[in-house]
Design a protein around this motif. Structure first.
Motif, PDB file in Angstrom:
ATOM      1  N   ALA A  41     104.390 -18.876 -64.818  1.00  0.00           N
ATOM      2  CA  ALA A  41     103.887 -18.040 -63.718  1.00  0.00           C
ATOM      3  C   ALA A  41     102.515 -17.461 -64.053  1.00  0.00           C
ATOM      4  N   GLY A  42     102.376 -16.922 -65.278  1.00  0.00           N
ATOM      5  CA  GLY A  42     101.107 -16.286 -65.635  1.00  0.00           C
ATOM      6  C   GLY A  42      99.969 -17.281 -65.664  1.00  0.00           C
ATOM      7  N   LEU A  43     100.240 -18.462 -66.202  1.00  0.00           N
ATOM      8  CA  LEU A  43      99.163 -19.461 -66.295  1.00  0.00           C
ATOM      9  C   LEU A  43      98.802 -20.012 -64.923  1.00  0.00           C
ATOM     10  N   LEU A  44      99.821 -20.413 -64.154  1.00  0.00           N
ATOM     11  CA  LEU A  44      99.518 -21.120 -62.904  1.00  0.00           C
ATOM     12  C   LEU A  44      99.135 -20.175 -61.765  1.00  0.00           C
ATOM     13  N   LYS A  45      99.752 -18.990 -61.708  1.00  0.00           N
ATOM     14  CA  LYS A  45      99.436 -18.076 -60.601  1.00  0.00           C
ATOM     15  C   LYS A  45      98.141 -17.296 -60.868  1.00  0.00           C
ATOM     16  N   ILE A  46      97.891 -16.935 -62.132  1.00  0.00           N
ATOM     17  CA  ILE A  46      96.711 -16.111 -62.430  1.00  0.00           C
ATOM     18  C   ILE A  46      95.621 -16.935 -63.128  1.00  0.00           C
ATOM     19  N   GLY A  47      96.016 -17.672 -64.161  1.00  0.00           N
ATOM     20  CA  GLY A  47      95.019 -18.451 -64.910  1.00  0.00           C
ATOM     21  C   GLY A  47      94.419 -19.585 -64.091  1.00  0.00           C
ATOM     22  N   THR A  86      88.081 -12.354 -64.002  1.00  0.00           N
ATOM     23  CA  THR A  86      89.313 -11.863 -63.381  1.00  0.00           C
ATOM     24  C   THR A  86      90.267 -11.470 -64.496  1.00  0.00           C
ATOM     25  N   VAL A  87      90.572 -10.187 -64.588  1.00  0.00           N
ATOM     26  CA  VAL A  87      91.494  -9.674 -65.612  1.00  0.00           C
ATOM     27  C   VAL A  87      92.700  -9.128 -64.857  1.00  0.00           C
ATOM     28  N   ARG A  88      93.858  -9.751 -65.035  1.00  0.00           N
ATOM     29  CA  ARG A  88      95.005  -9.398 -64.200  1.00  0.00           C
ATOM     30  C   ARG A  88      96.261  -9.286 -65.054  1.00  0.00           C
ATOM     31  N   GLY A  89      96.774  -8.066 -65.207  1.00  0.00           N
ATOM     32  CA  GLY A  89      98.037  -7.884 -65.907  1.00  0.00           C
ATOM     33  C   GLY A  89      99.201  -8.312 -65.029  1.00  0.00           C
ATOM     34  N   PHE A  90     100.301  -8.682 -65.665  1.00  0.00           N
ATOM     35  CA  PHE A  90     101.482  -9.065 -64.869  1.00  0.00           C
ATOM     36  C   PHE A  90     102.751  -8.893 -65.693  1.00  0.00           C
ATOM     37  N   ILE A  91     103.836  -8.658 -65.007  1.00  0.00           N
ATOM     38  CA  ILE A  91     105.177  -8.714 -65.577  1.00  0.00           C
ATOM     39  C   ILE A  91     105.854  -9.880 -64.868  1.00  0.00           C
ATOM     40  N   GLN A  92     106.460 -10.762 -65.638  1.00  0.00           N
ATOM     41  CA  GLN A  92     106.956 -12.034 -65.076  1.00  0.00           C
ATOM     42  C   GLN A  92     107.848 -11.850 -63.852  1.00  0.00           C
ATOM     43  N   SER A  93     108.600 -10.739 -63.824  1.00  0.00           N
ATOM     44  CA  SER A  93     109.567 -10.559 -62.743  1.00  0.00           C
ATOM     45  C   SER A  93     108.912 -10.526 -61.363  1.00  0.00           C
ATOM     46  N   GLU A  94     107.631 -10.155 -61.303  1.00  0.00           N
ATOM     47  CA  GLU A  94     106.986 -10.080 -59.986  1.00  0.00           C
ATOM     48  C   GLU A  94     106.851 -11.462 -59.328  1.00  0.00           C
TER      49      GLU A  94
END
Ligand code: NDP
Length: 344
Positions: free
Chosen positions: A137-143, A276-284
């Motif tokens: 999720a972090g790589l594909l949605k944000i990265g 683009t600097v975007r923090g995330f928690i996987q559950s979102e």
């Protein structure tokens, strides 16, 4: 059925800085009788994850802290021992969140059935579970790596970092891993297929990293913070993306560092490089992409394109020391504790 006891590790006190054995206490408790809809579980594998360090702290975070006296939280693979829940007969393996204990009573709706013939059970806590999903999720949605771009990730031999690099490669990007020590670097490069792996403990780490990314860095998947991030920042390209997933080098830090305030320099870099600097928690991202993850990760695993490695520690009593070690890179692969045997 006679009363069942559970051996469990509770939070005895909150650490200040480095946690120690004194922060934990082992107890044996009698479990309640099952109510309708509940199952009695025998823990097989307990997942140890960096986020648990933050749960030991009081104060506001994305999840409530573990209260002093409560069982330490954690994902588990368990076997149903007794059941009053439909569809969960004794013998069934399940994924749950029952924490650092040998047995637990759980609602049948709070666990998910696992098929041991589909994949090794422990993968439900790693490559096919929460860490693998975090990477996806972090790589594909944000990265959002594009073919030919360069993706850099640290803790690259661990469950999140190893999946980040391999998924980046599957999407046609160049993957550069950062890991602690030559053995982990060799694994990341030779077994996982990253294009390069750099040892963050090497004295000339920053120079080696620069040499490994001749076209700069387009995606920096942030797992660790600290000196690794300091070495990455000057190498970022215009419009680079930084999914901020974790800061494991900072979890035991109890006070602000000495030295100059680096925040203005960092914000200037965000400005001039349009970062683009975007923090995330996987559950979102669960609702949006968990189904895609399950489909893709299972397929990549079956095709041998998504490799994984477990670091299995035997015995619940060894969970605290294994956990402390993970925060300093002593684990090599997804850290799980074998609390009980797979076969009853
Ligand atoms: P790992 O199993 O990879 O364990 C942590 C690793 O961090 C260690 O093995 C070590 O690897 C590395 N490390 C520890 N201290 C340092 C340091 N000072 N500098 C550089 N590296 C260090 O962990 P996971 O794959 O489970 O988790 C990776 C990151 O993802 C963590 O920050 C975690 O908190 C985060 N995370 C975030 C989630 C979210 O929803 N945002 C969900 C899941 C995880 P090495 O020896 O190679 O340095």
């Amino acid at each position: 059925m006679s009363a069942v006891t559970s051996t469990r590790i509770v939070l005895a006190s909150r650490p200040h800085g480095e946690p120690s054995e004194d922060n934990f206490r082992t107890e044996t408790v009698e479990l309640p009788d099952l109510a309708d809809g509940q199952v009695l579980l025998r823990t097989v594998y307990l997942s140890l994850d960096p986020y648990m360090r933050n749960r030991m702290n009081a104060g506001e975070s994305y999840a409530d802290p573990v209260e002093v006296g409560d069982v330490m939280v954690g994902g588990t693979v368990s076997q149903v021992v007794d059941s009053r829940a439909p569809g969960l007969p004794a013998g069934t393996y399940v994924l749950g969140y029952t924490g650092w204990q040998s047995h637990a009573v759980a609602d049948g709706t709070a666990v998910r059935v696992l098929d041991p013939d589909r994949a090794p059970l422990a993968t439900a806590l790693g490559v096919l579970g929460m860490p693998g999903f975090t990477a996806y999720a972090g790589l594909l949605k944000i990265g959002q790596p594009k073919a030919g771009e360069t993706v850099v990730v640290a803790a690259a031999s661990g469950p999140v970092g190893s999946a980040v690099g391999q998924i980046a490669k599957i999407h046609g990007a160049r993957a550069v891993g950062i890991a602690g020590g030559p053995d982990k670097c060799a694994y990341v490069r030779d077994q996982l297929g990253f294009d390069a792996a750099i040892d963050h403990r090497a004295p000339d780490f920053a120079d080696r990293l620069k040499a490994a990314v001749p076209d700069g860095i387009d995606v920096y998947f942030e797992n660790v913070g600290g000196p690794v991030t300091a070495a990455v920042l000057p190498l970022l390209n215009l419009h680079a993306r930084i999914p901020v997933c974790g800061m494991v080098s900072q979890y035991n830090v109890a006070s602000d560092p000495e030295g100059p305030d680096r925040l203005p320099g960092f914000m200037s870099l965000v400005l001039v490089k349009s970062l683009t600097v975007r923090g995330f928690i996987q559950s979102e991202f669960v609702r949006e992409v968990y189904g895609d993850f399950e489909r893709d990760a299972s397929q990549w695993l079956a095709e041998g394109r998504l490799k994984h490695r477990e670091d299995v520690v035997d015995g619940l009593e060894n969970a605290p020391s294994a956990f402390f070690g993970m925060l300093h890179g002593k684990n090599f692969g997804k850290l799980v504790v074998r609390v009980g045997s797979e076969q009853d």
